[in-house]
Design a protein around this motif. Structure first.
Motif, mmCIF file in Angstrom:
data_model
loop_
_atom_site.group_PDB
_atom_site.id
_atom_site.type_symbol
_atom_site.label_atom_id
_atom_site.label_comp_id
_atom_site.label_asym_id
_atom_site.label_seq_id
_atom_site.Cartn_x
_atom_site.Cartn_y
_atom_site.Cartn_z
ATOM 1 N N ILE A 1 0.820 -1.212 0.000
ATOM 2 C CA ILE A 1 0.000 0.000 0.000
ATOM 3 C C ILE A 1 0.854 1.261 0.000
ATOM 4 C CG2 ILE A 1 -1.718 1.331 1.301
ATOM 5 C CD1 ILE A 1 -2.918 -1.274 2.225
ATOM 6 N N LEU A 2 1.754 1.370 0.964
ATOM 7 C CA LEU A 2 2.516 2.611 1.091
ATOM 8 C C LEU A 2 3.485 2.823 -0.069
ATOM 9 C CD1 LEU A 2 3.301 2.841 4.913
ATOM 10 C CD2 LEU A 2 1.463 3.914 3.618
ATOM 11 N N LEU A 3 4.217 1.790 -0.452
ATOM 12 C CA LEU A 3 5.182 1.956 -1.545
ATOM 13 C C LEU A 3 4.523 2.347 -2.862
ATOM 14 C CD1 LEU A 3 7.935 -0.800 -1.096
ATOM 15 C CD2 LEU A 3 8.127 1.667 -0.808
ATOM 16 N N PRO A 4 3.436 1.670 -3.302
ATOM 17 C CA PRO A 4 2.792 2.121 -4.547
ATOM 18 C C PRO A 4 2.256 3.544 -4.462
ATOM 19 C CG PRO A 4 2.114 -0.114 -4.008
ATOM 20 C CD PRO A 4 2.855 0.388 -2.824
ATOM 21 N N LYS B 1 3.933 9.752 -15.027
ATOM 22 C CA LYS B 1 3.102 8.546 -14.979
ATOM 23 C C LYS B 1 2.588 8.306 -13.551
ATOM 24 C CE LYS B 1 3.188 3.609 -16.100
ATOM 25 N NZ LYS B 1 2.768 3.114 -14.779
ATOM 26 N N GLY B 2 3.438 8.558 -12.569
ATOM 27 C CA GLY B 2 3.004 8.415 -11.188
ATOM 28 C C GLY B 2 1.904 9.389 -10.832
ATOM 29 N N LEU B 3 1.982 10.612 -11.339
ATOM 30 C CA LEU B 3 0.937 11.598 -11.086
ATOM 31 C C LEU B 3 -0.378 11.171 -11.730
ATOM 32 C CD1 LEU B 3 2.778 15.019 -11.525
ATOM 33 C CD2 LEU B 3 1.993 13.983 -9.389
ATOM 34 N N VAL B 4 -0.316 10.667 -12.970
ATOM 35 C CA VAL B 4 -1.528 10.254 -13.671
ATOM 36 C C VAL B 4 -2.164 9.054 -12.968
ATOM 37 C CG1 VAL B 4 -2.430 9.321 -15.818
ATOM 38 C CG2 VAL B 4 -0.745 11.179 -15.868
ATOM 39 N N ASP B 5 -1.336 8.080 -12.581
ATOM 40 C CA ASP B 5 -1.877 6.899 -11.908
ATOM 41 C C ASP B 5 -2.473 7.243 -10.568
ATOM 42 O OD1 ASP B 5 -1.101 5.386 -14.009
ATOM 43 O OD2 ASP B 5 0.741 4.627 -13.084
ATOM 44 N N SER B 6 -1.871 8.202 -9.849
ATOM 45 C CA SER B 6 -2.404 8.577 -8.548
ATOM 46 C C SER B 6 -3.744 9.286 -8.693
ATOM 47 C CB SER B 6 -1.403 9.471 -7.804
ATOM 48 O OG SER B 6 -1.216 10.700 -8.499
ATOM 49 N N GLU B 7 -3.883 10.030 -9.822
ATOM 50 C CA GLU B 7 -5.161 10.691 -10.039
ATOM 51 C C GLU B 7 -6.259 9.677 -10.327
ATOM 52 O OE1 GLU B 7 -6.072 13.789 -9.728
ATOM 53 O OE2 GLU B 7 -4.098 14.383 -9.053
ATOM 54 N N LYS B 8 -5.895 8.582 -11.017
ATOM 55 C CA LYS B 8 -6.903 7.555 -11.300
ATOM 56 C C LYS B 8 -7.291 6.804 -10.039
ATOM 57 C CE LYS B 8 -5.451 6.840 -16.086
ATOM 58 N NZ LYS B 8 -4.898 5.899 -17.072
#
Length: 282
Positions: A192-195, A275-282
């Motif tokens: 959970i925390l790492l992703p 990519k991390g920003l986009v995935d976090s928004e999803k």
């Protein structure tokens, strides 16, 4: 209400372009200087137009054509800098994220005091701690080693503070749900925390890699063996010649080569960061 005034757009773009030119001009000078013959610098000025010796300059650097100014092959210096930068970046991230995880999610005595003791080290510049740190490394017989080059620079109060703030924003309901599902502390950390911290890890890696790559003072203090010489220290030694004029075309060639790894890391990690920003928004 903010009015849309076109002249403000032009002014903002002009300031940005001017800033880019100021930052990029030294890089341009280094690249141009690496394409000229050594005789082009006898007058004390650096040409601003490309020369025809680009192949000779870079070939000479790799083939040891400047052995009088380079006591160590450039491949060894680049390897040492790469090992140092990667070890510092990964070490700082690993130590910081685990420290923040312990401070936020574990209840133990004086955990707040422990955090503030870590945080207060931000007020101490490296130069204040460098003499006692060198004494410790010397007493542990870690001089002239990769361990001595990297381990003392791995602790990072800034990264610990950043990860702590990220973990504090994670809802308590998520922690409770993980506990109900039977997830232990390390499984919660790994799954959970790492992703959820990918964006921060990517951004920190770029900053810390460049920090480790650009180290100059610490490497020249803890290493006397030329086989551990880094690329930044090597460039300084190439410029410090006594009985002859520096071969500025070779120095600038090494400088350009030294800039490539940080530039490539920034370009590569920028995609991961987005990519991390986009995935976090999803």
């Amino acid at each position: 209400m903010v009015e849309n005034q076109r002249w403000l757009d032009y002014l903002a773009h002009a300031v940005l372009i001017l800033g880019v030119l100021i930052v990029a001009f030294p890089v341009y000078v280094a690249i141009i200087a690496s394409t000229h013959e050594p005789s082009a610098f006898v007058s004390g000025t650096i040409p601003l137009l490309p020369g025809a010796n680009i192949a000779g300059s870079y070939t000479g650097v790799f083939q040891g054509g400047v052995s009088s100014q380079m006591s160590v092959p450039i491949g060894v210096m680049l390897t040492n800098s790469m090992i140092m930068a990667l070890a510092i970046a990964f070490g700082k991230i690993a130590i910081s994220i685990l420290s923040a995880f312990a401070i936020v999610y574990f209840k133990f005595p004086f955990r707040v005091l422990a955090f503030w003791m870590i945080f207060i080290t931000l007020m101490l510049p490296v130069e204040v701690r460098i003499v006692p740190t060198f004494e410790v490394i010397s007493n542990l017989n870690l001089l002239n080693s990769y361990t001595g080059l990297t381990v003392p620079l791995m602790a990072s109060a800034t990264a610990t503070f950043l990860f702590r703030q990220v973990f504090l924003t994670i809802p308590d309901e998520l922690t409770e749900a993980a506990r109900i599902d039977g997830a232990g502390p390390m499984k919660f950390f790994k799954d959970i925390l790492l992703p959820m911290s990918q964006t921060n890890i990517a951004a920190l890696f770029v900053i810390l890699f460049i920090y480790g790559w650009n180290q100059y003072l610490w490497p020249i203090l803890v290493t006397t063996d030329d086989s551990y010489q880094t690329i930044v220290a090597g460039i300084k030694r190439m410029a410090d010649v006594v009985d002859s004029e520096p071969n500025w075309n070779y120095i600038m060639s090494v400088t350009v080569l030294a800039m490539l790894p940080p530039v490539l890391v920034v370009i590569f990690m920028q995609r991961l960061f987005v990519k991390g920003l986009v995935d976090s928004e999803k």
